[in-house]
Enzyme design. Sequence first.
Site, PDB file in Angstrom:
ATOM      1  CE  LYS A 114      -4.434  -1.589   1.569  1.00 54.05           C
ATOM      2  NZ  LYS A 114      -5.463  -1.652   2.598  1.00 54.05           N
ATOM      3  CE  LYS A 197      -6.063  -7.616  -2.177  1.00 57.92           C
ATOM      4  NZ  LYS A 197      -5.865  -7.203  -0.794  1.00 57.92           N
ATOM      5  CE  LYS A 200     -13.506  -2.663   0.005  1.00 62.48           C
ATOM      6  NZ  LYS A 200     -13.590  -2.471   1.438  1.00 62.48           N
TER       7      LYS A 200
HETATM    8  P1  TYM Z   1     -10.878  -5.507   3.720  1.00 61.27           P
HETATM    9  O1  TYM Z   1     -11.880  -4.490   4.078  1.00 61.27           O
HETATM   10  O2  TYM Z   1      -9.822  -5.176   2.719  1.00 61.27           O
HETATM   11  O3  TYM Z   1     -11.612  -6.819   3.186  1.00 61.27           O
HETATM   12  C1  TYM Z   1     -12.680  -7.397   3.902  1.00 61.27           C
HETATM   13  C2  TYM Z   1     -12.600  -8.911   3.787  1.00 61.27           C
HETATM   14  O4  TYM Z   1     -12.630  -9.290   2.402  1.00 61.27           O
HETATM   15  C3  TYM Z   1     -11.504 -10.122   2.123  1.00 61.27           C
HETATM   16  N1  TYM Z   1     -11.046  -9.827   0.766  1.00 61.27           N
HETATM   17  C4  TYM Z   1     -10.864 -10.759  -0.174  1.00 61.27           C
HETATM   18  N2  TYM Z   1     -11.055 -12.094  -0.160  1.00 61.27           N
HETATM   19  C5  TYM Z   1     -10.800 -12.765  -1.308  1.00 61.27           C
HETATM   20  N3  TYM Z   1     -10.375 -12.166  -2.447  1.00 61.27           N
HETATM   21  C6  TYM Z   1     -10.174 -10.826  -2.507  1.00 61.27           C
HETATM   22  N4  TYM Z   1      -9.769 -10.249  -3.624  1.00 61.27           N
HETATM   23  C7  TYM Z   1     -10.426 -10.064  -1.331  1.00 61.27           C
HETATM   24  N5  TYM Z   1     -10.340  -8.734  -1.042  1.00 61.27           N
HETATM   25  C8  TYM Z   1     -10.724  -8.621   0.250  1.00 61.27           C
HETATM   26  C9  TYM Z   1     -10.456  -9.730   3.150  1.00 61.27           C
HETATM   27  O5  TYM Z   1      -9.521 -10.768   3.329  1.00 61.27           O
HETATM   28  C10 TYM Z   1     -11.308  -9.481   4.380  1.00 61.27           C
HETATM   29  O6  TYM Z   1     -11.596 -10.700   5.040  1.00 61.27           O
HETATM   30  N6  TYM Z   1      -7.692  -5.597   7.563  1.00 61.27           N
HETATM   31  C11 TYM Z   1      -9.001  -6.028   7.104  1.00 61.27           C
HETATM   32  C12 TYM Z   1     -10.153  -5.539   7.952  1.00 61.27           C
HETATM   33  C13 TYM Z   1     -10.049  -5.838   9.411  1.00 61.27           C
HETATM   34  C14 TYM Z   1     -10.241  -7.090  10.030  1.00 61.27           C
HETATM   35  C15 TYM Z   1     -10.122  -6.846  11.420  1.00 61.27           C
HETATM   36  C16 TYM Z   1     -10.500  -8.363   9.539  1.00 61.27           C
HETATM   37  C17 TYM Z   1      -9.806  -4.930  10.394  1.00 61.27           C
HETATM   38  N7  TYM Z   1      -9.856  -5.532  11.615  1.00 61.27           N
HETATM   39  C18 TYM Z   1     -10.243  -7.883  12.343  1.00 61.27           C
HETATM   40  C19 TYM Z   1     -10.613  -9.390  10.459  1.00 61.27           C
HETATM   41  C20 TYM Z   1     -10.496  -9.138  11.851  1.00 61.27           C
HETATM   42  C21 TYM Z   1      -9.222  -5.481   5.704  1.00 61.27           C
HETATM   43  O7  TYM Z   1      -8.660  -4.502   5.308  1.00 61.27           O
HETATM   44  O8  TYM Z   1     -10.206  -6.106   5.027  1.00 61.27           O
END
Ligand code: TYM
Length: 335
Positions: A114, A197, A200
């Site tokens: 990032k 990947k 967004k």
């Molecule tokens: P975030 O908001 O980027 O994504 C949310 C969830 O979607 C999954 N994900 C994907 N899975 C498969 N293929 C993809 N291309 C893909 N893009 C996103 C992510 O793995 C996630 O499960 N750091 C985390 C948010 C977070 C979190 C937490 C998660 C903050 N605190 C505590 C679990 C527990 C994040 O940025 O997810």
Amino acid sequence: MTSSKRILSGVQPSGDLHLGNYLGAIKNFVSLQKEYECFFCVVDLHAITVWQDPEQLADKSRDVIASFIASGIDPKQNVLFLQSQVPQHTQLAWIFSCVARMGWLNRMTQFKDKAGKDKENVSVGLFSYPTLMAADILIYLATHVPVGEDQKQHLELTRDIAQKFNNDFKTDLFPIPEPLIFGEATRVMSLRDGTKKMSKSDLSDYSRIMLCDTNDEIIQKIKKAKTDPHPLPSNLQDLNKRPEALNLFSIFASLNNLSTEEVVQNYAGKEFSIFKNDLGELIVEKIGPIREEIKKLLADKAYLDNVLKDGKEKATIVADSVLKDVYDIIGFAKP
Ligand code: TYM
């Protein structure tokens, strides 16, 4: 102290949700809710590690809650809430930033991706992001964390933090949480490049299917998805060598609750165009109803705000009690 099977997971409100979020995380939340006590939060504090428009942030958070409910998460059986409304997360995050080591955070590949070449100019929050994520999980003494593959390293760091805190303070307060990464689409890739990947932040709209896409948009995006000129593979080994085909097959398998191998068998040797047709229709069939339900829910702001109020209350009871235990263990003076 903790219930034997408790889940916490979070999703950022930094843009509309896409098929990767759905297949990698939300679809799994839906199947896990029967078996686990679940806390699902919109991690709006994580979102502000990069700029968010203040005019839109609250609505984007409601969008995520609406997407959870529209996908089948029951707001009565599970705790749905906003991270920013439970300040114990940030209080514990500070403590964890004193437990985690610089070397651990320096190894985080997501930060490197990032921040890119602009390391000096990104926010401190983007760097310390995983300590807040560890706090999100451990403030509920969560034992299991369903996420997509891309969050695996952050989960490993969470486990290290829990372990070090327990060791340093000679306690067994924190469980060592298990990642739950399962299904046929744990890492959904860009429709324009099967080695990147789905995300967004990709500049091309054609790289991803959004939960709010119209049926026509879905069909068009799948039609235009990058492929290769060969007929469809007849076995998994061949498929694994073709990133774009593998991605589309995994999406198909996940949406239909099949194994990727079964999909390969069904389409062996056929033209890509036939498969793409079926895939487009399948996505429309599965995502279309979710999109319509999201629209209905977003029209009823009062209902969503009530769900959030209830969630905040339930989450706060647990988070407050765990934070009190943490303060006692660390030895802060009692008020
Ligand atoms: P975030 O908001 O980027 O994504 C949310 C969830 O979607 C999954 N994900 C994907 N899975 C498969 N293929 C993809 N291309 C893909 N893009 C996103 C992510 O793995 C996630 O499960 N750091 C985390 C948010 C977070 C979190 C937490 C998660 C903050 N605190 C505590 C679990 C527990 C994040 O940025 O997810």
